[in-house]
Motif scaffolding. Structure first.
Motif, short mmCIF file in Angstrom:
data_model
loop_
_atom_site.label_atom_id
_atom_site.label_comp_id
_atom_site.label_asym_id
_atom_site.label_seq_id
_atom_site.Cartn_x
_atom_site.Cartn_y
_atom_site.Cartn_z
N ALA A 51 -15.28 6.36 -20.94
CA ALA A 51 -14.01 6.29 -20.19
C ALA A 51 -13.74 7.68 -19.62
N PRO A 52 -13.14 7.77 -18.42
CA PRO A 52 -12.88 9.12 -17.87
C PRO A 52 -11.84 9.86 -18.70
N PRO A 53 -12.12 11.12 -19.06
CA PRO A 53 -11.14 11.86 -19.88
C PRO A 53 -9.84 12.10 -19.13
N LEU A 54 -9.94 12.33 -17.82
CA LEU A 54 -8.76 12.55 -16.98
C LEU A 54 -8.81 11.61 -15.79
N LEU A 55 -7.63 11.13 -15.37
CA LEU A 55 -7.56 10.24 -14.23
C LEU A 55 -6.41 10.71 -13.35
N PHE A 56 -6.73 11.13 -12.13
CA PHE A 56 -5.68 11.54 -11.17
C PHE A 56 -5.13 10.29 -10.50
N VAL A 57 -3.82 10.21 -10.39
CA VAL A 57 -3.17 9.03 -9.80
C VAL A 57 -2.17 9.46 -8.73
N ALA A 58 -2.34 8.92 -7.52
CA ALA A 58 -1.32 9.09 -6.48
C ALA A 58 -0.64 7.73 -6.35
N GLY A 59 0.68 7.70 -6.54
CA GLY A 59 1.40 6.43 -6.50
C GLY A 59 1.97 6.09 -7.86
N ASN A 60 1.91 4.81 -8.22
CA ASN A 60 2.59 4.31 -9.41
C ASN A 60 1.63 4.22 -10.60
N PRO A 61 1.72 5.15 -11.58
CA PRO A 61 0.76 5.14 -12.70
C PRO A 61 0.95 3.95 -13.64
N ALA A 62 2.17 3.40 -13.71
CA ALA A 62 2.43 2.28 -14.64
C ALA A 62 1.59 1.06 -14.27
N LEU A 63 1.21 0.98 -12.99
CA LEU A 63 0.43 -0.16 -12.50
C LEU A 63 -0.90 -0.29 -13.23
N LEU A 64 -1.45 0.84 -13.70
CA LEU A 64 -2.77 0.83 -14.31
C LEU A 64 -2.77 0.12 -15.67
N GLU A 65 -1.57 -0.08 -16.24
CA GLU A 65 -1.49 -0.76 -17.53
C GLU A 65 -1.24 -2.25 -17.37
N ARG A 66 -1.07 -2.71 -16.13
CA ARG A 66 -0.76 -4.13 -15.90
C ARG A 66 -2.04 -4.94 -15.68
N PRO A 67 -1.96 -6.28 -15.81
CA PRO A 67 -3.16 -7.12 -15.63
C PRO A 67 -3.75 -6.98 -14.23
N GLN A 68 -5.04 -6.67 -14.18
CA GLN A 68 -5.70 -6.45 -12.89
C GLN A 68 -6.93 -7.34 -12.74
N LEU A 69 -7.23 -7.68 -11.50
CA LEU A 69 -8.48 -8.35 -11.16
C LEU A 69 -9.15 -7.55 -10.06
N ALA A 70 -10.44 -7.31 -10.21
CA ALA A 70 -11.18 -6.55 -9.19
C ALA A 70 -11.79 -7.52 -8.18
N ILE A 71 -11.71 -7.14 -6.91
CA ILE A 71 -12.38 -7.90 -5.85
C ILE A 71 -13.31 -6.91 -5.13
N VAL A 72 -14.62 -7.18 -5.17
CA VAL A 72 -15.58 -6.26 -4.56
C VAL A 72 -16.57 -7.05 -3.72
N GLY A 73 -17.33 -6.34 -2.89
CA GLY A 73 -18.31 -7.03 -2.05
C GLY A 73 -18.88 -6.09 -1.01
N SER A 74 -19.59 -6.68 -0.08
CA SER A 74 -20.36 -5.92 0.89
C SER A 74 -19.51 -5.05 1.81
N ARG A 75 -20.05 -3.86 2.15
CA ARG A 75 -19.40 -3.02 3.17
C ARG A 75 -19.61 -3.63 4.56
N ARG A 76 -20.72 -4.36 4.73
CA ARG A 76 -21.01 -4.99 6.03
C ARG A 76 -20.76 -6.48 5.93
N ALA A 77 -19.57 -6.84 5.45
CA ALA A 77 -19.26 -8.24 5.17
C ALA A 77 -19.13 -9.06 6.46
N THR A 78 -19.49 -10.33 6.37
CA THR A 78 -19.33 -11.25 7.51
C THR A 78 -17.84 -11.62 7.64
#
Length: 365
Positions: free
Chosen positions: A106-133
Motif C-alpha cells: 500500500a502507498p505510505p503516502l497519498l496526495f489528494v486534491a479534492g475531497n479525501p473522505a471520498l476515498l473511504e466510501r464504496p468504490q467501483l473501478a471502471i477501466v479499459g482501452s485508451r483507444r476505445a471504440t
C-alpha cells in the motif's frame, strides 16, 4: 476541512516523512522499516549511514537524504498542503482508506486534491482501452452513470478513452469519482484532462497520487498506480481491452487483492474484446447489465447504521476464534463489507481490535 488529513503529524515529522518519500528505492516496506527502527522519520533522517546500511537500505537512498532536491521537494509539498482542498493521507494515520490499507505494498503516502473522505466510501473501478471504440465509450458512460446513481464512487486512471468517459459520466450523473494518477498531482498527465481533473476537484470528487507532486509520466509508474485503482475499489469493471492492455494488469491485481472482476464481452472479431474474453476465461464475471454488478455486491446499498453499544460485538467473537481479513469477516459474519469496515473502525478506535499486515486481531482487556 478535516484537520487530521494533513496534520496528524507535527510539521517537522511531516516534512521528514515527505523527504523519506522522495528517496530512491524507498517503498512502503523500507518506509515502515525506517520509521519503526528509529521511532520517527525525523530520527531516521538524522541516523548515521551505518545504521541505514544495517537495515538493508540501499546506499542511493541513504546518500539522497541530504540532497537539496529532496529537501526542496519536501518544502514545496509542505507549501502545497497549506492550500485549501489539498491533503496528505498516511498509511498509519486516520483517514487512510481501509480497503487500500489491506493490499500488499500500500502507498505510505497519498496526495489528494479534492475531497479525501471520498476515498473511504464504496468504490467501483471502471477501466479499459485508451483507444476505445465509440460503443465501448458509450458502455463505460452508461455503467458509470448507473453505478454512480446507485451510490458508488467511480474510480479510474484519468487516461484518455474509457477512463475519461467513466469520470465524466459520473460527474454528469451528479455522482462522485476518483482519478488515480501515474504522475505527481502537479504534473497531471495527459495534459488534455487538466480541465476534467479540475472539474472533479471543484465538484467534490478527488484526484489522487502516491507519487511526489513533481513526478513526471514515467512508463513504470502507470502499472504501479493500477494496484491503487483496484485496491481502493470493491470491484473492477473492464469495458474493452486488447490482450496487451494495461487494464488487464488492473484486473489481475484486483483478483489477487480479492476484489470482484467484471468484464464486458464483445465481438470475437474485434481485437479490443480479446482482453475481456481472456479475463472471463480466467474467472471474471461476464456482465451485460448494471444489475449483475449490483447483485454481486448486494448489501452495499441502504446500509443500516452500524450497531452501537453492544457489549458482545459479533465481529469480536469471530476474531477471538482466529485473526481474519476484512473480507474473511464479511464472509463469516454474513454482514456487508461496508458494515464490517464501519464496525472495525469503531472497534479499533475503542482499542478492542488491531490490524497487523492486513489481518484483524481481537485485543484482550
Amino acid at each position: 476541512m478535516p484537520e487530521h488529513h494533513s496534520s496528524a503529524c507535527p510539521p517537522a515529522e511531516l516534512e521528514a516523512r515527505l523527504r523519506l518519500h522522495r528517496l530512491p528505492e524507498v517503498g512502503l516496506r523500507r518506509f515502515q522499516t525506517l520509521i519503526e527502527a528509529f521511532g520517527s522519520a525525523s530520527s531516521a533522517l538524522s541516523a548515521p549511514a551505518t545504521a541505514w546500511r544495517t537495515l538493508g537500505i540501499p546506499a542511493a537512498a541513504c546518500e539522497a537524504r541530504r540532497s537539496p532536491e529532496v529537501r526542496d521537494g519536501a518544502s514545496a509539498a509542505m507549501a502545497w498542503l497549506e492550500r485549501p482542498g489539498q491533503h496528505l493521507l498516511m498509511w498509519d494515520q486516520p483517514g487512510y482508506p481501509p480497503l487500500l490499507g489491506e493490499i500488499d505494498d500500500a502507498p505510505p503516502l497519498l496526495f489528494v486534491a479534492g475531497n479525501p473522505a471520498l476515498l473511504e466510501r464504496p468504490q467501483l473501478a471502471i477501466v479499459g482501452s485508451r483507444r476505445a471504440t465509440p460503443p465501448a465509450l458509450d458502455n463505460a458512460a452508461m455503467f458509470s452513470r448507473y453505478l454512480a446513481k446507485a451510490g458508488f464512487t467511480i474510480t479510474s486512471g484519468l487516461a484518455v478513452g474509457v477512463d475519461g468517459a467513466a469520470h465524466r459520466a459520473a460527474l454528469e450523473a451528479g455522482g462522485s469519482t476518483i482519478g488515480v494518477l501515474g504522475t505527481g498531482l502537479e504534473k497531471l498527465y495527459p495534459q488534455r484532462h487538466q480541465s476534467l481533473a479540475q472539474a472533479m476537484i471543484e465538484r467534490g470528487s478527488a484526484v489522487v497520487s502516491e507519487f511526489p507532486l513533481d513526478a513526471g509520466p514515467l512508463p513504470a509508474n502507470f502499472p504501479r498506480r493500477n494496484r491503487i485503482i483496484s485496491g481502493l475499489s470493491l470491484g473492477v469493471l473492464v469495458v474493452e481491452a486488447s490482450l496487451a492492455s494495461g487494464s488487464l494488469i488492473s484486473a489481475r491485481l484486483a483478483a489477487e487483492q480479492g476484489r470482484e472482476v467484471y468484464a464486458l464481452p464483445g465481438s470475437i472479431h474485434h481485437p479490443g474484446a480479446k482482453g475481456c474474453h481472456q479475463l472471463i476465461r480466467d474467472g471474471a464475471l461476464l456482465v451485460e447489465s448494471v444489475e449483475q454488478i449490483l447483485d454481486s455486491l448486494r448489501g452495499w446499498q441502504n446500509l443500516p447504521p452500524a450497531p452501537v453499544d453492544k457489549p458482545a460485538h459479533p465481529l469480536l467473537a469471530l476474531l477471538h476464534a482466529q485473526p481474519q481479513t476484512s473480507e474473511g469477516l464479511a464472509r463469516s459474519s454474513g454482514q456487508p463489507m461496508a458494515q464490517v469496515l464501519a464496525s472495525l473502525t469503531e472497534l479499533e478506535l475503542e482499542g478492542r481490535v488491531s490490524n497487523e499486515a492486513g489481518r484483524w486481531f481481537a485485543r484482550s482487556g
